[in-house]
Design a protein around this motif. Structure first.
Motif, PDB file in Angstrom:
ATOM      1  N   LEU A 143      40.318  44.070  52.843  1.00  0.00           N
ATOM      2  CA  LEU A 143      41.627  44.524  52.379  1.00  0.00           C
ATOM      3  C   LEU A 143      41.528  44.833  50.889  1.00  0.00           C
ATOM      4  O   LEU A 143      41.097  44.002  50.098  1.00  0.00           O
ATOM      5  N   ILE A 144      41.936  46.045  50.534  1.00  0.00           N
ATOM      6  CA  ILE A 144      41.890  46.499  49.144  1.00  0.00           C
ATOM      7  C   ILE A 144      43.302  46.562  48.597  1.00  0.00           C
ATOM      8  O   ILE A 144      44.168  47.234  49.173  1.00  0.00           O
ATOM      9  N   ILE A 145      43.553  45.858  47.497  1.00  0.00           N
ATOM     10  CA  ILE A 145      44.853  45.906  46.823  1.00  0.00           C
ATOM     11  C   ILE A 145      44.753  46.951  45.723  1.00  0.00           C
ATOM     12  O   ILE A 145      44.084  46.754  44.711  1.00  0.00           O
ATOM     13  N   ALA A 146      45.430  48.094  45.947  1.00  0.00           N
ATOM     14  CA  ALA A 146      45.304  49.232  45.045  1.00  0.00           C
ATOM     15  C   ALA A 146      46.655  49.687  44.506  1.00  0.00           C
ATOM     16  O   ALA A 146      46.826  50.856  44.173  1.00  0.00           O
ATOM     17  N   VAL A 147      47.612  48.773  44.451  1.00  0.00           N
ATOM     18  CA  VAL A 147      48.935  49.130  43.936  1.00  0.00           C
ATOM     19  C   VAL A 147      48.949  48.995  42.415  1.00  0.00           C
ATOM     20  O   VAL A 147      48.319  48.091  41.856  1.00  0.00           O
ATOM     21  N   PRO A 148      49.643  49.884  41.713  1.00  0.00           N
ATOM     22  CA  PRO A 148      49.737  49.768  40.251  1.00  0.00           C
ATOM     23  C   PRO A 148      50.625  48.600  39.863  1.00  0.00           C
ATOM     24  O   PRO A 148      51.537  48.223  40.618  1.00  0.00           O
ATOM     25  N   PRO A 149      50.395  48.000  38.707  1.00  0.00           N
ATOM     26  CA  PRO A 149      51.231  46.885  38.248  1.00  0.00           C
ATOM     27  C   PRO A 149      52.697  47.298  38.113  1.00  0.00           C
ATOM     28  O   PRO A 149      53.006  48.421  37.719  1.00  0.00           O
ATOM     29  N   SER A 172      41.775  45.973  39.570  1.00  0.00           N
ATOM     30  CA  SER A 172      42.406  45.548  38.334  1.00  0.00           C
ATOM     31  C   SER A 172      42.141  46.596  37.257  1.00  0.00           C
ATOM     32  O   SER A 172      41.948  47.774  37.562  1.00  0.00           O
ATOM     33  N   SER A 173      42.134  46.194  36.002  1.00  0.00           N
ATOM     34  CA  SER A 173      42.020  47.148  34.902  1.00  0.00           C
ATOM     35  C   SER A 173      41.286  46.532  33.715  1.00  0.00           C
ATOM     36  O   SER A 173      41.328  45.315  33.505  1.00  0.00           O
ATOM     37  N   LEU A 174      40.641  47.395  32.930  1.00  0.00           N
ATOM     38  CA  LEU A 174      39.999  46.942  31.700  1.00  0.00           C
ATOM     39  C   LEU A 174      41.011  46.432  30.683  1.00  0.00           C
ATOM     40  O   LEU A 174      40.638  45.786  29.703  1.00  0.00           O
ATOM     41  N   SER A 175      42.295  46.713  30.912  1.00  0.00           N
ATOM     42  CA  SER A 175      43.323  46.193  30.004  1.00  0.00           C
ATOM     43  C   SER A 175      43.385  44.672  30.054  1.00  0.00           C
ATOM     44  O   SER A 175      44.026  44.048  29.206  1.00  0.00           O
ATOM     45  N   PHE A 176      42.694  44.066  31.012  1.00  0.00           N
ATOM     46  CA  PHE A 176      42.538  42.607  31.033  1.00  0.00           C
ATOM     47  C   PHE A 176      42.003  42.123  29.691  1.00  0.00           C
ATOM     48  O   PHE A 176      42.425  41.081  29.176  1.00  0.00           O
ATOM     49  N   TYR A 177      41.073  42.892  29.106  1.00  0.00           N
ATOM     50  CA  TYR A 177      40.438  42.495  27.856  1.00  0.00           C
ATOM     51  C   TYR A 177      41.350  42.705  26.645  1.00  0.00           C
ATOM     52  O   TYR A 177      41.041  42.245  25.549  1.00  0.00           O
ATOM     53  N   ASP A 178      42.461  43.410  26.862  1.00  0.00           N
ATOM     54  CA  ASP A 178      43.438  43.624  25.786  1.00  0.00           C
ATOM     55  C   ASP A 178      44.573  42.609  25.859  1.00  0.00           C
ATOM     56  O   ASP A 178      45.655  42.835  25.325  1.00  0.00           O
ATOM     57  N   ASN A 179      44.314  41.519  26.568  1.00  0.00           N
ATOM     58  CA  ASN A 179      45.303  40.443  26.720  1.00  0.00           C
ATOM     59  C   ASN A 179      46.579  40.913  27.425  1.00  0.00           C
ATOM     60  O   ASN A 179      47.691  40.494  27.071  1.00  0.00           O
ATOM     61  N   ASP A 180      46.391  41.795  28.404  1.00  0.00           N
ATOM     62  CA  ASP A 180      47.516  42.226  29.231  1.00  0.00           C
ATOM     63  C   ASP A 180      47.875  41.064  30.167  1.00  0.00           C
ATOM     64  O   ASP A 180      47.138  40.755  31.107  1.00  0.00           O
ATOM     65  N   LYS A 181      48.988  40.430  29.925  1.00  0.00           N
ATOM     66  CA  LYS A 181      49.350  39.204  30.649  1.00  0.00           C
ATOM     67  C   LYS A 181      49.527  39.441  32.140  1.00  0.00           C
ATOM     68  O   LYS A 181      49.094  38.622  32.962  1.00  0.00           O
ATOM     69  N   LEU A 182      50.161  40.545  32.512  1.00  0.00           N
ATOM     70  CA  LEU A 182      50.392  40.809  33.932  1.00  0.00           C
ATOM     71  C   LEU A 182      49.078  40.987  34.672  1.00  0.00           C
ATOM     72  O   LEU A 182      48.906  40.452  35.778  1.00  0.00           O
ATOM     73  N   ILE A 183      48.161  41.723  34.064  1.00  0.00           N
ATOM     74  CA  ILE A 183      46.852  41.922  34.690  1.00  0.00           C
ATOM     75  C   ILE A 183      46.098  40.600  34.798  1.00  0.00           C
ATOM     76  O   ILE A 183      45.504  40.281  35.835  1.00  0.00           O
ATOM     77  N   ALA A 184      46.123  39.813  33.739  1.00  0.00           N
ATOM     78  CA  ALA A 184      45.437  38.513  33.751  1.00  0.00           C
ATOM     79  C   ALA A 184      46.053  37.577  34.789  1.00  0.00           C
ATOM     80  O   ALA A 184      45.333  36.877  35.521  1.00  0.00           O
ATOM     81  N   LEU A 198      45.929  34.804  40.000  1.00  0.00           N
ATOM     82  CA  LEU A 198      46.581  34.537  41.277  1.00  0.00           C
ATOM     83  C   LEU A 198      45.658  34.888  42.441  1.00  0.00           C
ATOM     84  O   LEU A 198      45.550  34.121  43.403  1.00  0.00           O
ATOM     85  N   ALA A 199      45.003  36.023  42.343  1.00  0.00           N
ATOM     86  CA  ALA A 199      44.088  36.442  43.414  1.00  0.00           C
ATOM     87  C   ALA A 199      42.972  35.424  43.604  1.00  0.00           C
ATOM     88  O   ALA A 199      42.607  35.081  44.741  1.00  0.00           O
ATOM     89  N   LYS A 200      42.430  34.906  42.511  1.00  0.00           N
ATOM     90  CA  LYS A 200      41.345  33.930  42.602  1.00  0.00           C
ATOM     91  C   LYS A 200      41.835  32.578  43.134  1.00  0.00           C
ATOM     92  O   LYS A 200      41.108  31.880  43.833  1.00  0.00           O
ATOM     93  N   ILE A 201      43.057  32.235  42.785  1.00  0.00           N
ATOM     94  CA  ILE A 201      43.627  30.990  43.314  1.00  0.00           C
ATOM     95  C   ILE A 201      43.799  31.099  44.836  1.00  0.00           C
ATOM     96  O   ILE A 201      43.503  30.160  45.582  1.00  0.00           O
ATOM     97  N   LYS A 202      44.278  32.234  45.274  1.00  0.00           N
ATOM     98  CA  LYS A 202      44.524  32.439  46.701  1.00  0.00           C
ATOM     99  C   LYS A 202      43.230  32.557  47.494  1.00  0.00           C
ATOM    100  O   LYS A 202      43.151  32.126  48.641  1.00  0.00           O
ATOM    101  N   ASP A 203      42.212  33.173  46.889  1.00  0.00           N
ATOM    102  CA  ASP A 203      40.917  33.311  47.558  1.00  0.00           C
ATOM    103  C   ASP A 203      39.855  33.464  46.476  1.00  0.00           C
ATOM    104  O   ASP A 203      39.720  34.524  45.867  1.00  0.00           O
TER     105      ASP A 203
END
Length: 226
Positions: free
Chosen positions: A51-57, A86-98, A103-108
């Motif tokens: 299953l691929i989650i490909a929805v935009p934030p 996800s997105s490289l904006s993770f490295y820009d401290n994007d809270k929603l992306i982080a 959450l994804a890692k907690i769930k699986d």
């Protein structure tokens, strides 16, 4: 061809729809999920191999992810491979992306997270939206849609689990070079550039290439539309 799999995609937009077409060409069964969790569950779409989650934030992003993992967990007999775009904006401290990645890692914990660069290719032409306008220069972190599809394809084929990869073309450039090049190629007004250069970190897909043995189809951002 690898063993045929049942694949579900949440978010059949610009990337998801192209992925659906490519995976169907490979002989896989592919279903696009909607926001109606009950309907998708009723027809068995969550009973899938990958299953691929490909929805935009969005404002509902975390709720959507929560619902998807819950629906997958109901199919206890199937060890579904989960892939979050996800997105490289993770490295820009994007809270929603982080928060979404956490959450994804907690769930699986075996979820594969792909931190995508800025998506380009086909009808997404870098610089077109700034035609004739003043903008700042910066280094680029583009990735062609064909390579996003190719990376997902090999991850599903090899049943990769519990990995986080940057997905960005190996050879980058600057916005000024790319926008100027594309304005000539696609006949839109060339943007002008201020003396300000935005700080933009460069990222690498070396780990992805080493682990997956993947070779980018579009290695150089200057060749995306050649």
């Amino acid at each position: 061809m690898s063993k045929k799999k049942k694949i579900a995609i949440l978010g059949c937009g610009w990337v998801g729809n192209a992925l659906k077409t490519k995976m169907e060409e490979q002989g896989h069964e592919v279903n696009c999920l909607c926001r109606d969790i009950n309907m998708d569950s009723l027809v068995g779409f969550y009973n899938c191999d990958a299953l691929i989650i490909a929805v935009p934030p969005s404002d509902e992003y975390l709720d959507v992810i929560e619902d998807v993992y819950f629906s997958v967990s109901l199919n206890e007999a199937i060890n579904t491979q989960m892939i979050l775009l996800s997105s490289l904006s993770f490295y820009d401290n994007d809270k929603l992306i982080a928060d979404a990645e956490e959450l994804a890692k907690i769930k699986d914990e075996n979820t594969v997270i792909l931190r995508l660069g800025e998506l380009m290719g086909y009808d997404r032409i870098a610089g077109e939206n700034t035609a004739g306008k003043m903008t700042n220069d910066s280094t680029t972190n583009y990735v062609h849609r064909d390579d996003v599809i190719g990376v997902i394809e090999i991850i599903i084929d090899k049943n990769v689990r519990n990995k986080i990869f940057n997905v960005v073309a190996p050879i980058q450039s600057t916005k000024k070079e790319i926008f100027t090049q594309n304005s000539k190629k696609f006949n839109f007004k060339e943007p002008s550039f201020s003396n300000i250069i935005d700080k933009n970190n460069s990222y690498s897909s070396d780990i992805l290439c080493d682990v997956l043995g993947y070779k980018f189809q579009k290695e150089n951002v200057q060749d995306f539309w050649s």
